[in-house]
Design a protein around this motif. Structure first.
Motif, PDB file in Angstrom:
ATOM      1  N   THR B  95      -6.267 -13.355   9.819  1.00  0.00           N
ATOM      2  CA  THR B  95      -6.913 -12.477   8.515  1.00  0.00           C
ATOM      3  C   THR B  95      -8.073 -11.452   9.118  1.00  0.00           C
ATOM      4  O   THR B  95      -8.703 -10.833   8.336  1.00  0.00           O
ATOM      5  N   ASN B  97      -9.351  -8.389  11.144  1.00  0.00           N
ATOM      6  CA  ASN B  97      -8.937  -6.880  11.149  1.00  0.00           C
ATOM      7  C   ASN B  97      -7.908  -6.615  12.115  1.00  0.00           C
ATOM      8  O   ASN B  97      -6.898  -5.870  12.140  1.00  0.00           O
ATOM      9  N   VAL B 100      -4.578  -8.091  10.731  1.00  0.00           N
ATOM     10  CA  VAL B 100      -4.260  -7.412   9.558  1.00  0.00           C
ATOM     11  C   VAL B 100      -3.686  -5.958  10.295  1.00  0.00           C
ATOM     12  O   VAL B 100      -2.612  -5.420   9.720  1.00  0.00           O
ATOM     13  N   ALA B 101      -4.293  -5.465  11.077  1.00  0.00           N
ATOM     14  CA  ALA B 101      -3.855  -4.244  11.908  1.00  0.00           C
ATOM     15  C   ALA B 101      -2.311  -4.242  12.237  1.00  0.00           C
ATOM     16  O   ALA B 101      -1.450  -3.448  12.189  1.00  0.00           O
ATOM     17  N   VAL B 104       0.015  -4.285   9.689  1.00  0.00           N
ATOM     18  CA  VAL B 104       0.070  -3.075   8.896  1.00  0.00           C
ATOM     19  C   VAL B 104       1.157  -2.391   9.879  1.00  0.00           C
ATOM     20  O   VAL B 104       1.954  -1.596   9.198  1.00  0.00           O
ATOM     21  N   THR B 105       0.786  -2.128  11.318  1.00  0.00           N
ATOM     22  CA  THR B 105       1.545  -1.356  12.153  1.00  0.00           C
ATOM     23  C   THR B 105       3.123  -1.890  12.085  1.00  0.00           C
ATOM     24  O   THR B 105       4.047  -1.046  11.964  1.00  0.00           O
ATOM     25  N   ARG B 108       5.008  -0.554   8.894  1.00  0.00           N
ATOM     26  CA  ARG B 108       5.184   0.968   8.933  1.00  0.00           C
ATOM     27  C   ARG B 108       6.132   1.113   9.954  1.00  0.00           C
ATOM     28  O   ARG B 108       7.078   2.051   9.548  1.00  0.00           O
ATOM     29  N   LEU B 115       1.593   1.020   3.269  1.00  0.00           N
ATOM     30  CA  LEU B 115       1.155  -0.631   2.784  1.00  0.00           C
ATOM     31  C   LEU B 115      -0.525  -0.546   2.547  1.00  0.00           C
ATOM     32  O   LEU B 115      -0.879  -0.123   3.768  1.00  0.00           O
ATOM     33  N   SER B 116      -0.806  -0.794   1.475  1.00  0.00           N
ATOM     34  CA  SER B 116      -2.313  -0.728   1.323  1.00  0.00           C
ATOM     35  C   SER B 116      -2.807  -1.839   1.961  1.00  0.00           C
ATOM     36  O   SER B 116      -2.563  -2.729   2.335  1.00  0.00           O
ATOM     37  N   LEU B 117      -4.247  -1.765   2.586  1.00  0.00           N
ATOM     38  CA  LEU B 117      -4.900  -2.710   3.142  1.00  0.00           C
ATOM     39  C   LEU B 117      -5.135  -3.980   2.258  1.00  0.00           C
ATOM     40  O   LEU B 117      -4.726  -5.130   2.701  1.00  0.00           O
ATOM     41  N   ALA B 118      -5.096  -3.783   1.051  1.00  0.00           N
ATOM     42  CA  ALA B 118      -5.409  -4.945  -0.034  1.00  0.00           C
ATOM     43  C   ALA B 118      -3.895  -5.688   0.055  1.00  0.00           C
ATOM     44  O   ALA B 118      -4.058  -6.881   0.042  1.00  0.00           O
ATOM     45  N   ASN B 119      -2.623  -5.110   0.047  1.00  0.00           N
ATOM     46  CA  ASN B 119      -1.669  -5.810   0.000  1.00  0.00           C
ATOM     47  C   ASN B 119      -1.564  -6.684   1.467  1.00  0.00           C
ATOM     48  O   ASN B 119      -0.908  -7.520   1.518  1.00  0.00           O
ATOM     49  N   LEU B 121      -3.837  -7.557   3.388  1.00  0.00           N
ATOM     50  CA  LEU B 121      -4.639  -8.671   3.473  1.00  0.00           C
ATOM     51  C   LEU B 121      -4.127 -10.065   2.640  1.00  0.00           C
ATOM     52  O   LEU B 121      -4.446 -10.927   2.872  1.00  0.00           O
ATOM     53  N   GLU B 122      -3.610  -9.567   1.319  1.00  0.00           N
ATOM     54  CA  GLU B 122      -3.010 -10.724   0.707  1.00  0.00           C
ATOM     55  C   GLU B 122      -2.031 -11.294   1.433  1.00  0.00           C
ATOM     56  O   GLU B 122      -1.869 -12.684   1.366  1.00  0.00           O
ATOM     57  N   ALA B 191       5.501  -4.733  -2.287  1.00  0.00           N
ATOM     58  CA  ALA B 191       5.298  -4.975  -0.973  1.00  0.00           C
ATOM     59  C   ALA B 191       4.959  -6.345  -0.615  1.00  0.00           C
ATOM     60  O   ALA B 191       5.703  -6.864   0.526  1.00  0.00           O
TER      61      ALA B 191
END
Lengths: 495, 481
Positions: B95, B97, B100-101, B104-105, B108, B115-119, B121-122, B191
């Motif tokens: 969890t 940064n 999470v990064a 996200v990567t 994508r 993808l939003s950061l909120a999603n 993080l969820e 997502a």
């Protein structure tokens, strides 16, 4: 349907593990049953993430492998789901809805500053009735006790609300408000005995505590307007006393006490008339059964309360030590704290807004790097707004005092320290909301301790003392910013 | 027994059997307490990346690439287990940064969408909770018997990696199918649903890959397991069984025509369909009653309320009652004229077999292993079809001769096919098979085989997502012999 018609079907089902698909009625208006199926499944398929989810849904709707073969011409449910997905196309996420700002709520937050300032209207009456020494001692004692007591109560109540125990929160506010009065009386009596001041301190302590608990409760239930209305007689009494003088003192005192009683009664009423428990969660549950006993809920919060308690006490100390040091010698310097007290509403407003804005930011950015940059923008803009707002209030005060010839360098320094103090409290609230109590308490301990110790050096010199307060408050802001640097950019902390 | 639970305060619904030594709880949803002492090394980053790549890459589950992805996923899980068992703070890292990064990567790159950061993080939070079984010390046992695929299998995987323990997996329903159905009902962003269901799908496939023996509770459910990579050579269909003497045949019928439901009050049981069906029944048979027995998990409280509201809205108050949990299910079955089960997903429902053992005809939906259980002991209809359910119930309630015939068939079918003795014997066979396999590989065999049963969490999504542990028993082979 006769039993003869059903039983063979059941046997076929048992043997072939399928339903009797031939018996399914054809959808009116569809030449091809697959078209009907696609239309029926479209909402599900658009919410599905892959073909297997559509297959699961088809099965839960009674479509079996045999139905897929016989009725739709596909090898099995999975192939059928593939084709349904192909025909429907991919679904897409709805963008996060933009939350409309609740200006009424925000104005209520800003108005908290006036609520905190309101007791000041009664101080001239208390001064007239009890004398300067008793007033100052009483205010300091009551403010310290009330700050800690109401702060702890409010924190516990919000925790219980967050845990889905509004009934517990209501009971806590009610019993804590009632218990606070004798505690304030006893503390006032003890202080009067030790300091040799009049037992009027007891009255002052009880009155101040009653006000703090009434305001805490009414703010908790978002009934700030009721607080203002209840306290209007006290305000009128203060104004009346300013014009009427000693002649109206008994009336003004009575009006103030009645106003306080009314505010407390209205607040206590909220704790009983607001919903006291969540809806029953299970059939047969007794109403209110979902809220545990208050003692159990309190036990669960005991450990997390300790750092919060330390933070509240140190915050109170940092605010009240300079007041205590100066009020006893030069009571007119108290006026320098009006801007910061009135501005506390702005501080609370920005701190609350920061939390909302940071959560919204999570839905607007796509990478932690972007979040870090923009969340610092939020922190610093909030800080700037707090400083500018309280500066504006301080500027008005200083201008008025200057024009009336009452401005002293000490008041100017103190008002400036108050501006910085507002910024420090804003950052402190952010840290508290992020759960960084260790850093908070450490910073406060260092700064409050340094300022307290500076008294040994300044030797009671007002100018040097206010300079020390300015330095301590500036240091506090810097320490808070350093503490925020370690956590505010972590996106996880803002969920 | 190992129980994956929501928190630490769950109470046992049933009295523990004598041969249950201990229950080890692994709470999945308690707040993360930290505890890891080691900073993440490259080991976690590469394992986590492998996990994300394997689960996010979309492919036909029947393809060779999908099989490779399951293997990569399993390897990544092992890397994560090694990291956590060496003291790494998994939840904090996932969890953070950086974690999470990474997510996200990967999203994508693979899915080519934002993808939003909120999603993100969820998902990171959900994964940090769900991978928690890998962060506790691996259990020591001779056989780990998981009662479900999915998160329960993480406990089995850790035991296998740490001690080389054999793994048996029973699958009552189909874990993945039920997650798919659960997530249809949630309002989580697409997502988030896509990522979590990809995780569940790949985890289920990895579970089939690592299990030494897979025991689906019905033939129909094998299809899902085979589709998701299960090896048919390691699969044995195992029907649930009941002890007949604990479920004696009912000698009488209630005075009023009574439909009984017995089971958890849960969306998967689709009680709305049953309640709606009862409106037709009640119109035809005004004295008829529908009695719904079963416990309500906290996560299903809202669903139970919708049932109550539906009963009220349909004007069935009094005729339809939610009776809550019962100490003796036999009393509930004996209070029935017919037992109904309108699930939208099932494995091989115990309630059905118990009702049949009590000599009650059944009306149920065609899901999972239900038709295999029922045969001519009742009527099977399409799921989510109140009218069909009602017709079947009316038929059984109004035709005494048919009812008697079905009742007799039900009891005899259970005695013939679905007794506890047969079920235990079948499992004993699997244990012995693995035991012999061990003998061929290991120089010394343990005196006793101590299979370890794992309970499963039934979690739903979001914030509302919470788990519920089902009771399982630890069976000692030595005691059984």
């Amino acid at each position: 349907m006769t039993s003869g018609a059903i039983m063979p079907k059941a046997r076929v089902v048992a043997q072939d593990v399928t339903s009797d698909v031939a018996g399914l009625p054809a959808k009116v208006g569809y030449a091809d049953p697959f078209d009907a199926l696609v239309d029926e499944m479209r909402p599900v398929a658009l919410r599905s993430v892959d073909t297997m989810q559509v297959a699961a849904s088809l099965e839960s709707a009674g479509v079996t492998d045999r139905a897929a073969r016989v009725r739709f011409g596909y090898a099995d449910v999975f192939d059928l789901a593939d084709e349904v997905c192909r025909r429907v196309g991919p679904g897409s996420d709805q963008p996060y809805p933009r939350r409309a700002r609740n200006w009424t709520a925000e104005l209520r937050d800003i108005g908290h500053g006036l609520l905190y300032l309101l007791p000041g209207a009664a101080f001239p009456i208390a001064f007239g009735a009890l004398g300067r020494q008793t007033l100052v001692v009483g205010v300091l004692v009551a403010a310290t006790l009330g700050w800690v007591w109401s702060g702890v109560t409010a924190w516990l109540a919000y925790q219980m609300l967050g845990d889905g125990k509004p009934g517990c929160a209501g009971r806590l506010l009610r019993w804590s408000s009632l218990a606070a009065l004798p505690v304030a009386a006893l503390t006032g009596a003890a202080v009067a005995r030790v300091t040799g001041t009049s037992y009027g301190v007891v009255v002052l302590a009880v009155a101040q505590m009653a006000y703090q608990m009434a305001i805490t409760t009414l703010v908790f239930y978002r009934r700030e307007v009721l607080a203002f209305v209840s306290m209007t007689p006290a305000l009128m009494a203060g104004i009346g006393y300013a014009f009427g003088g000693a002649d109206v003192l008994p009336t003004a005192t009575g009006l103030c006490l009645a106003s306080l009683g009314l505010a407390l009664a209205v607040a206590l009423k909220q704790t009983t008339s607001q919903p006291t428990s969540r809806p029953t969660s299970q059939p047969g549950d007794q109403p209110g059964g979902s809220d545990p006993p208050l003692s159990l809920a309190l036990r669960q919060k005991f450990r997390p309360l300790l750092p919060m308690l330390a933070f509240i006490m140190l915050s109170a100390a940092f605010f009240l030590i300079p007041q205590g040091r100066h009020l006893l010698g030069q009571s007119d310097i108290a006026i320098a704290f009006i801007p910061v007290i009135a501005g506390m509403g702005v501080v609370e407003w920005r701190a609350r807004l920061f939390g909302d804005a940071a959560r919204t930011l999570l839905t607007r950015v796509g990478h932690p790097r972007q979040f870090v940059v923009r969340v610092w923008g939020l922190v610093l803009s909030g800080l700037a707004i707090c400083l500018v707002s309280v500066s504006a209030l301080a500027a008005v005060l200083i201008t008025v005092l200057d024009r009336t010839g009452q401005l002293t360098p000490a008041i100017g320094f103190m008002a400036t320290a108050g501006v910085l103090l507002a910024g420090a409290y804003y950052l402190g609230f952010l840290l508290a909301n992020l759960g960084r109590f260790r850093e908070l308490c450490g910073s406060l301990l260092v700064c409050a301790g340094s300022y307290a110790a500076s008294g040994l050096v300044t030797g009671g010199d007002m100018r040097r003392d206010t300079t020390a307060l300015l330095a301590a408050t500036t240091a506090l802001i810097l320490l808070y910013l350093a503490a925020l640097a370690g956590c505010v950019g972590q996106a996880q902390r803002h969920r | 027994m190992v129980a994956l639970t929501e928190g630490r305060d769950e109470r046992f619904l049933w009295k523990s059997p004598d041969n249950l030594d201990d229950v080890l709880r692994i709470p999945l949803w308690t707040p993360h307490s930290g505890g890891g002492s080691r900073r993440p090394g490259s080991g976690l980053a590469s394992s986590y990346d492998g996990l994300l790549q394997a689960m996010l890459t979309q492919q036909d589950p029947r393809s060779a690439q999908a099989m490779v992805a399951r293997s990569r996923f399993l390897l990544a899980l092992r890397g994560i287990y090694e990291y956590a068992s060496a003291g790494g703070d998994l939840a904090t890292e996932l969890t953070s940064n950086a974690g999470v990064a990474q997510l996200v990567t990967a999203w994508r790159q693979i899915r080519q969408t934002d993808l939003s950061l909120a999603n993100a993080l969820e998902v990171a939070n959900l994964l940090s909770h769900m991978l928690r079984p890998l962060t506790v010390p691996a259990v020591s046992a001779d056989i780990v018997h998981s009662s479900m695929n999915g998160l329960s299998m993480l406990v089995a995987m850790a035991a296998k990696w740490r001690h080389g323990t054999h793994v048996v997996m029973s699958e009552h329903g189909i874990y993945l199918r039920e997650r798919y159905l659960d997530y249809l009902e949630t309002n989580a962003p697409l997502a988030v649903k896509a990522m979590m269901l990809s995780f569940f799908r790949t985890l289920a496939g990895a579970g089939y890959l690592i299990a030494d023996a897979i025991a689906p509770h019905s033939s129909y459910n094998r299809r899902w397991q085979l589709l998701n990579g299960a090896d048919p050579d390691r699969m044995w269909t195992m029907y649930n069984g009941v002890e007949p003497k604990n479920f004696p045949a009912a000698n009488t019928e209630p005075d009023q025509p009574t439909i009984v439901f017995m089971g958890r009050i849960s969306p998967l049981k689709d009680l709305h369909t049953l309640i709606r069906a009862f409106t037709f029944v009640h119109t035809r048979l005004s004295t008829a009653r529908l009695r719904i027995f079963g416990s309500i998990a906290p996560t299903d409280a809202a669903y139970a309320q919708t049932c109550q509201r539906l009963i009220k809205d349909l004007g069935l108050a009094g005729a339809v009652t939610l009776e809550g949990a019962v100490d003796s299910p036999v009393a509930a079955y004996h209070a029935a004229t017919v037992v109904a089960l309108t699930s939208v997903s099932e494995g091989f429902p115990m309630a059905l077999v118990e009702a049949m053992a009590c000599g009650r005809p059944v009306v149920c939906t065609n899901v999972g292993g239900v038709p295999e259980a029922v045969a001519d002991a009742g009527i099977v209809v399409a799921p989510r079809d109140p009218f069909a359910v009602a017709q079947a119930c009316i038929t059984v309630l109004t035709n005494h001769e048919l009812r008697q015939r079905m009742a007799a068939a039900a009891r005899s079918r259970v005695l013939e096919l679905f007794t506890l003795g047969q079920s235990l014997e079948a499992y004993r066979g699997i244990y012995d098979h693995l035991d012999q396999h061990s003998a061929a590989q290991r120089p010394a065999l343990p005196q006793k085989v101590h299979p370890l049963a794992l309970s499963l969490p039934q979690h739903t999504s979001r914030r509302g997502r919470r788990s519920r542990a089902l009771g399982c028993v630890q069976i000692k082979v030595g005691d059984r012999r």
